[in-house]
Design an enzyme around this catalytic site. Structure first.
Site, short mmCIF file in Angstrom:
data_model
loop_
_atom_site.label_atom_id
_atom_site.label_comp_id
_atom_site.label_asym_id
_atom_site.label_seq_id
_atom_site.Cartn_x
_atom_site.Cartn_y
_atom_site.Cartn_z
N HIS A 70 -8.90 -5.36 -2.79
CA HIS A 70 -9.36 -5.37 -1.40
C HIS A 70 -9.62 -6.77 -0.87
O HIS A 70 -9.35 -7.07 0.30
CB HIS A 70 -10.58 -4.46 -1.24
CG HIS A 70 -10.22 -3.01 -1.34
ND1 HIS A 70 -10.98 -2.08 -2.01
CD2 HIS A 70 -9.14 -2.34 -0.86
CE1 HIS A 70 -10.37 -0.90 -1.93
NE2 HIS A 70 -9.27 -1.03 -1.25
N ASP A 95 -9.80 4.92 2.18
CA ASP A 95 -11.04 4.78 1.41
C ASP A 95 -12.00 3.78 2.06
O ASP A 95 -13.18 3.75 1.74
CB ASP A 95 -10.71 4.35 -0.03
CG ASP A 95 -9.79 3.14 -0.06
OD1 ASP A 95 -10.28 2.02 0.15
OD2 ASP A 95 -8.56 3.31 -0.27
N GLU A 115 -5.15 6.07 9.50
CA GLU A 115 -4.97 6.76 8.22
C GLU A 115 -4.45 8.16 8.52
O GLU A 115 -5.02 8.89 9.34
CB GLU A 115 -6.32 6.81 7.48
CG GLU A 115 -6.37 7.77 6.30
CD GLU A 115 -5.41 7.42 5.15
OE1 GLU A 115 -5.53 6.33 4.58
OE2 GLU A 115 -4.54 8.26 4.83
N ASP A 165 -2.07 -0.93 3.75
CA ASP A 165 -2.65 -0.54 2.46
C ASP A 165 -2.17 0.87 2.16
O ASP A 165 -2.91 1.84 2.30
CB ASP A 165 -4.19 -0.58 2.57
CG ASP A 165 -4.84 -0.13 1.27
OD1 ASP A 165 -4.18 -0.18 0.22
OD2 ASP A 165 -6.03 0.27 1.32
N1 AG3 Z 1 -3.28 1.41 -2.35
C1 AG3 Z 1 -2.28 0.82 -3.24
C2 AG3 Z 1 -2.16 1.52 -4.54
C3 AG3 Z 1 -1.00 1.05 -5.32
C4 AG3 Z 1 -0.89 1.73 -6.62
N2 AG3 Z 1 0.39 1.51 -7.12
C5 AG3 Z 1 0.72 1.11 -8.34
N3 AG3 Z 1 -0.17 0.99 -9.28
N4 AG3 Z 1 1.95 0.79 -8.53
C6 AG3 Z 1 -4.58 1.45 -2.83
C7 AG3 Z 1 -5.56 1.93 -1.82
C8 AG3 Z 1 -6.84 1.20 -1.97
N5 AG3 Z 1 -7.47 1.00 -0.72
#
Ligand code: AG3
Length: 587
Positions: A70, A95, A115, A165
């Site tokens: 983050h 989140d 979202e 994100d």
């Molecule tokens: N978003 C990105 C998650 C990526 C996971 N991918 C992976 N391990 N290849 C996360 C959301 C957090 N705010």
């Protein structure tokens, strides 16, 4: 299944990859896996990582290490700018972790988070309130529950920073990894604006960051890859790909970050302006040398009186797959069961093709693979199968993004003999200017009597996603192109979509049989490129055919080879001087 018993303990194993995984011991299941309407959500509690959010079996964050991700994705784009970012848009991020970081910047006036999945927002807020912290009461924060790809279209020229994100490009986030989405991101940015997108684990998802990079590079004025590692995204180096509106935005990123970070007076645990402009030149260099595949072209004279039957040739194509350790896709196809002079046999393999045709007593065979091609094995096997001792060979690197001069150096023309290796001198094609080849005075090998047929081999780069991703569209192109070329088609275009086992090869393929030849092409939707081979006995208007293909797919650059085919009794040197390589640009 993500949850598994190990003795008396419950363990979680991530589902992202089919061949590797990692796991951790679960203390308690807080929210058992449930469908949200968009994806499956689960929240676990663990000894070591605290609470963990899992979507579709993939770890999104753990309380223990969420700060790394983050802070990097949230703060890097804010501080890379020379002026404070006033309006920030977050796509995904339900989140609340990214919004929390962004709102720490005192210059930020408004943060909109779009979202798609309200369940993610609600469950995280309830079970992991620390992630979003005080965002809910911050007057600068607005939540839109909706599809980010649509929300962004209403934001033309309004955002200073756009943070994407998202989950991985499977499931609901798929539409966030394509060119039209990146175009709307660019349109939503103000001059000097920055976007940043999570683009996966560099080693375990080797086509994800390159795929986004290649798409973003065409649209944004500058593109950077930022690396970090955390614990919960398996696979070591993880990437964020950033794009700017304005050419010089990233040039001063490190200086801006140092100044802006100090002025903002905030404390971080992981982000630091000193290392905030991590360039990643190695990655860029790798994109240059990566190739889509390799092709071996062989021309040889059959033993007197021998004309192989369809069954014989079909067996060669299938045994050749085994010899070079490739998986055949479907059955061999033939343009005409009579299988006479100029008739073609095509066998798809992952995701390219082996093909064969004969002009008189000369065979023109191709073996194109999208993995490493054991070239000499393929040549040796072919010579043995047809009972001949030598062949003229062309070894082409296909789908290489590098300079045309390098492509020339890597294109080898030689005589393959016995076990298949080069016997004697190795030559390169003649490098020409497109202008020369496009002149009416330029003679194809069939026009100057050098060979009974010719092959136009073309690699087209930076094509439009929407144009190359549909089987119908590409099949329509094959028909149109044949018409324009004045070549008679045989039957309908065959247009399967296979090769999704690898990102690089995902996308349609097309075979359109032609009188005396064929047009075989493969489309890579992640690399935004086309590899195509057109073989014909009759001359074609080169300029028209090439520019039509590039216009149709909105390709920006092409490497083209013209190879004489089926010429008997020529030396390799003569064949090389009739083989031409040139680059075409359409800006
Ligand atoms: N978003 C990105 C998650 C990526 C996971 N991918 C992976 N391990 N290849 C996360 C959301 C957090 N705010």
């Amino acid at each position: 299944m993500a949850l598994e018993k190990r003795g008396r303990d419950l363990w979680f194993y991530e589902d992202l990859y089919s061949d590797v995984t990692y796991g951790f011991k679960v203390k308690r299941v807080i929210v058992p896996e449930k469908p949200t309407g968009f994806q499956k959500l689960m929240i676990l509690d663990t000894e070591r990582f605290g609470r963990v959010l899992v979507l579709d079996g993939i770890v999104q964050l753990t309380e223990e290490d969420e700060g790394i991700y983050h802070e990097w994705i949230g703060l890097w784009p804010l501080f890379a700018r020379s002026t404070a970012p006033e309006n920030v848009l977050i796509i995904g991020g339900g989140d609340g972790g990214v919004a929390r970081e962004v709102l720490r910047h005192p210059g930020v006036k408004s943060v909109t988070m779009a979202e798609i999945d309200k369940v993610v927002v609600d469950e995280c807020r309830l079970h992991m309130p620390e992630i979003s912290g005080g965002i809910w009461t911050d007057p600068r924060f607005h939540l839109i529950v909706g599809d980010g790809a649509e929300v962004i279209r209403r934001m033309k020229g309004r955002c200073d920073v756009i943070i994407i994100d998202s989950t991985d490009p499977i499931g609901p986030a798929k539409s966030l990894f394509n060119t039209s989405f990146y175009e709307s991101v660019y349109a939503a940015l103000r001059e000097g604006g920055i976007t940043i997108h999570q683009t996966g684990a560099l080693l375990l998802q080797p086509f994800e960051a390159p795929g986004s990079w290649r798409q973003m590079e065409r649209i944004f004025d500058d593109v950077r890859v930022i690396q970090f590692t955390n614990v919960s995204y398996m696979g070591g180096p993880f990437s964020l790909t950033a794009g700017s509106r304005g050419r010089h935005v990233f040039k001063a990123a490190e200086r801006n970050a140092k100044r802006g970070f100090k002025a903002a007076g905030i404390k971080t645990s992981w982000y630091s302006p000193e290392i905030s402009a991590v360039p990643y030149p190695e990655f860029q260099r790798r994109l240059e040398v990566d190739k889509y595949g390799e092709e071996l072209i062989l021309d040889f004279t059959l033993p007197a009186g021998k004309k192989p039957s369809v069954t014989r040739v079909a067996k060669w194509s299938q045994d050749l797959c085994k010899a070079i350790d490739m998986v055949a896709f479907g059955e061999p196809m033939v343009s005409d069961p009579a299988f006479g002079d100029g008739e073609t046999l095509v066998q798809y393999i992952e995701t390219s093709a082996i093909n064969y045709r004969r002009y008189g007593s000369t065979v023109a065979a191709n073996c194109f693979t999208c993995a490493r091609l054991p070239r000499d094995t393929a040549a040796g096997f072919t010579l043995k199968s047809f009972g001949v001792d030598k062949a003229a060979a062309w070894h082409l690197p296909r789908g290489v993004f590098s300079e045309v001069k390098k492509v020339r150096r890597d294109t080898l023309i030689y005589e393959a003999a016995g076990p298949g290796g080069p016997a004697g001198e190795v030559f390169h094609p003649r490098l020409a200017e497109a202008a020369e080849v496009f002149k009416p005075s330029f003679k194809l090998p069939v026009e100057n009597g050098f060979a009974p047929a010719f092959e136009l081999v073309m690699d087209i780069y930076d094509c439009e996603f929407d144009r190359i991703s549909s089987c119908e569209t590409v099949a329509a192109w094959a028909r149109e192109s044949a018409k324009l070329a004045g070549l008679k088609t045989i039957g309908k275009a065959d247009a399967p979509d296979f090769g999704h086992a690898k990102k690089k090869t995902a996308g349609p393929s097309v075979t359109q049989f032609l009188q005396g030849g064929s047009n075989i092409s493969h489309y890579s939707i992640n690399w935004l490129m086309i590899v195509l081979n057109l073989v014909a006995r009759d001359p074609i208007p080169l300029r028209k055919v090439i520019t039509h293909a590039m216009d149709f797919f909105e390709g920006k650059k092409a490497h083209c080879w013209i190879v004489p085919r089926g010429a008997a009794g020529k030396t390799v040197k003569e064949l090389a001087s009739e083989t031409v390589l040139f680059e075409v640009r359409r800006d």
